[in-house]
Scaffold this active site. Structure first.
Site, PDB file in Angstrom:
ATOM      1  N   LYS A   1       3.884   7.598   3.602  1.00  0.00           N
ATOM      2  CA  LYS A   1       2.958   6.703   4.294  1.00  0.00           C
ATOM      3  C   LYS A   1       2.210   7.482   5.369  1.00  0.00           C
ATOM      4  O   LYS A   1       2.801   8.311   6.074  1.00  0.00           O
ATOM      5  CB  LYS A   1       3.695   5.540   4.951  1.00  0.00           C
ATOM      6  CG  LYS A   1       2.753   4.596   5.717  1.00  0.00           C
ATOM      7  CD  LYS A   1       3.511   3.565   6.513  1.00  0.00           C
ATOM      8  CE  LYS A   1       2.563   2.685   7.312  1.00  0.00           C
ATOM      9  NZ  LYS A   1       3.284   1.704   8.159  1.00  0.00           N
TER      10      LYS A   1
ATOM     11  N   ASP B   1       4.948  -7.035   5.586  1.00  0.00           N
ATOM     12  CA  ASP B   1       5.121  -6.337   6.866  1.00  0.00           C
ATOM     13  C   ASP B   1       6.294  -6.928   7.638  1.00  0.00           C
ATOM     14  O   ASP B   1       6.240  -7.092   8.856  1.00  0.00           O
ATOM     15  CB  ASP B   1       3.847  -6.365   7.707  1.00  0.00           C
ATOM     16  CG  ASP B   1       3.741  -5.186   8.675  1.00  0.00           C
ATOM     17  OD1 ASP B   1       4.639  -4.329   8.661  1.00  0.00           O
ATOM     18  OD2 ASP B   1       2.765  -5.125   9.437  1.00  0.00           O
TER      19      ASP B   1
END
Length: 421
Positions: free
Chosen positions: A205, A338
């Site tokens: 990421k 999230d």
């Protein structure tokens, strides 16, 4: 005595060398949703051998004396996949409130959150960023049977620019706080990719833009150059890993797509050009469109700073509107919550919001099953109930194609052919 010990050891060795008997389980229910066709299969009998599906039959009784998980009265679906989770965080500890705890507190939090995600029907998750390699350790503990949780594809630390969203931005210079995965320039960031992979990352990421829950960063502003992003994506792919880009702003989103990232996280301010690019290149959008209400209603009480709340207020509706636009344009979409920004046990509520903003119930379910599996590079292994896939299965009471809210409260979870308590 020596002879007896030798014979005992030889017998034990022979026993250990014998092939283990395959564990076979049968799963039955009233019906099963085939997420690939969108059709229901009545009276399914699923055969599972050593945790994987070997056959899906219909209207057949299991063999006499077989081990059976009987889910009569229920509808079966593949285990769900959440593509954007943070296990070692909780929304109750916003702003500076988390500094009251030991570093290892967050490892224990990750254990609890892993169980909450599994209980919610999410049998696979992608953990996009964690401190101190917490979730790499949790993943290993789950695989070894010490704790219960979903299958984890983890990113370890997220890469970013010095002073950017993925750096440590809440403390003054005297603390010398810095994320171990920040870098400046293509070559330094290539090294960060290699370091994260070395210590257990299974996906890379990077933060292409600023974000909501950092200080002194604007979500719409690009923070890594095209050259830096390209180096990250190239290096990740070189090692056989997927690359995910945190990107809110239109410019950073387009740079990440052009750089070759596999998924774009958040994509709040994506513009028409970005939508077109994503569709042309087959880039997945991973948009967390459910957590806003929780953040704005509970954030202040949880210690979230007003600076961060204001950023959430500014972008939340734009993100939802752009979710609808991207979906209508035919961009590939995956389910992403999230979790940590909102409670892990509530993320199933996002299915309703996805339908509210343009998806059919089946499309929302596919975003959390077959689409997510494709984005992970695990097509046919997770997100489906068919031969060769892991026997990761959930059961709901009603009809999820009529009321997708059924997925917010699953009745049973099976992971690898074993019923989760």
């Amino acid at each position: 005595m020596l002879k007896f010990s030798y014979l005992l050891s030889a017998a034990a060795l022979a026993l250990s060398a014998s092939p283990a008997l395959a564990e076979t389980v049968f799963i039955s229910a009233d019906r099963m949703l085939d997420v690939e066709t969108g059709e229901y299969v009545d009276g399914p009998l699923i055969t599972v051998v050593d945790g994987k599906v070997t056959e899906v039959a219909t209207n057949r009784a299991p063999p006499a004396g077989a081990q059976v998980i009987d889910l009569s009265g229920h509808t079966l679906l593949p285990g769900l996949i959440d593509m954007h989770v943070h296990l070692d965080g909780r929304p109750e500890y916003g702003g500076y409130s988390g500094l009251q705890f030991s570093d290892r507190f967050w490892t224990a939090v990750a254990v609890g959150n892993a169980k909450k995600m599994l209980d919610g029907g999410f049998t696979t998750i992608r953990n996009l960023g964690a401190s101190d390699y917490n979730v790499v350790g949790i993943d290993q503990a789950i695989e070894e049977g010490w704790v219960e949780g979903p299958r984890i594809v983890g990113a370890a630390h997220a890469l970013g620019a010095t002073g950017g969203h993925c750096d440590e931005t809440f403390l003054p210079p005297s603390f010398e706080a810095k994320s171990p995965a920040v870098g400046d320039g293509p070559e330094e960031l290539r090294k960060r990719v290699r370091e994260q992979r070395k210590y257990g990352a299974e996906v890379i990421k990077a933060c292409a833009t600023g974000g909501v829950f950092s200080r002194n960063t604007a979500p719409g502003i690009q923070q890594l150059s095209l050259e830096e992003l390209t180096a990250i994506a190239d290096e990740a792919h070189f090692w056989g890993l997927k690359a995910a880009a945190h990107a809110h702003g239109a410019k950073g989103i387009k740079a990440a797509i052009r750089a070759g990232f596999d998924t774009i996280e958040h994509a709040s301010y994506i513009d028409d050009e970005g939508i077109k690019l994503a569709k042309e290149r087959g880039t997945f959008l991973s948009m967390d469109i459910f957590n806003t209400e929780y953040t704005l209603s509970q954030g202040a009480a949880n210690g979230v700073l007003e600076e961060n709340l204001n950023k959430e207020r500014a972008l939340s509706q734009a993100q939802r509107d752009n979710f609808r636009k991207a979906h209508e344009a035919g961009v590939k979409m995956v389910f992403a919550s999230d979790a940590a920004v909102m409670p892990h046990e509530l993320v199933g509520g996002q299915f309703r919001v996805m339908v509210e903003y343009g998806m059919s119930p089946l499309q929302a379910i596919r975003a959390a099953t077959v689409n997510a599996a494709d984005a992970l590079g695990q097509t046919g292994q997770v997100g489906v109930i068919k031969p060769g896939a892991w026997a990761d299965i959930i059961a709901v009471d009603g009809d999820p194609l009529t009321d997708v809210g059924e997925l917010a409260d699953v009745d049973a979870v099976i992971k690898g052919g074993k019923l989760v308590d």
